[in-house]
Design a protein around this motif. Structure first.
Motif, short mmCIF file in Angstrom:
data_model
loop_
_atom_site.label_atom_id
_atom_site.label_comp_id
_atom_site.label_asym_id
_atom_site.label_seq_id
_atom_site.Cartn_x
_atom_site.Cartn_y
_atom_site.Cartn_z
N GLU A 90 0.83 -1.21 0.00
CA GLU A 90 0.00 0.00 0.00
C GLU A 90 0.86 1.26 0.00
N ILE A 91 1.95 1.25 0.74
CA ILE A 91 2.85 2.40 0.75
C ILE A 91 3.56 2.54 -0.59
N ASP A 92 3.96 1.41 -1.19
CA ASP A 92 4.57 1.46 -2.53
C ASP A 92 3.59 2.08 -3.53
N GLU A 93 2.32 1.68 -3.46
CA GLU A 93 1.31 2.24 -4.35
C GLU A 93 1.15 3.74 -4.11
N ALA A 94 1.12 4.14 -2.85
CA ALA A 94 1.00 5.56 -2.53
C ALA A 94 2.19 6.35 -3.05
N ALA A 95 3.38 5.78 -2.97
CA ALA A 95 4.59 6.47 -3.42
C ALA A 95 4.59 6.66 -4.94
N ARG A 96 3.89 5.79 -5.67
CA ARG A 96 3.84 5.90 -7.13
C ARG A 96 2.81 6.93 -7.61
#
Length: 106
Positions: A90-96
């Protein structure tokens, strides 16, 4: 399912209730509330210091967590904090995600 960290501190009245029914009685009460809304208790620990109880719970949605939070707080036996927990994905998705933002004064 969304996951939440719950940190709680007993009021004096809540502590009297804990002493009367014990930790296993409180765990049963927590399980009943959480599963009643389609959730699951992943972990529950008693502690000493600033917090008396620390839990990790899964709920089907944030509204279910809010419903529990409101009901528990209205009871007056606990002061609680609920923190949404995010997975690494979820954090990886937010960072993108691109976010347009201008800092104040720039």
């Amino acid at each position: 399912m969304p996951k939440f960290l719950i940190q709680a501190t007993y009021t004096p009245e809540g502590t009297k209730g804990l002493l009367k029914e014990g930790a296993s009685g409180r765990r049963a009460a927590v399980d009943q509330v959480v599963t009643g809304l389609g959730g699951q208790v992943e972990a529950m620990y008693f502690a000493f210091g600033e917090d008396d109880i620390v839990l990790i719970v899964d709920f089907p949605d944030p509204v279910s967590m809010a419903a529990v939070s409101l009901t528990v707080k209205a009871g007056g036996a606990l002061h609680t904090r609920a923190t949404p927990l995010l997975t690494l994905d979820e954090i990886d998705e937010a960072a993108r995600r691109q976010v347009a933002f201008r800092a104040p004064g720039t």
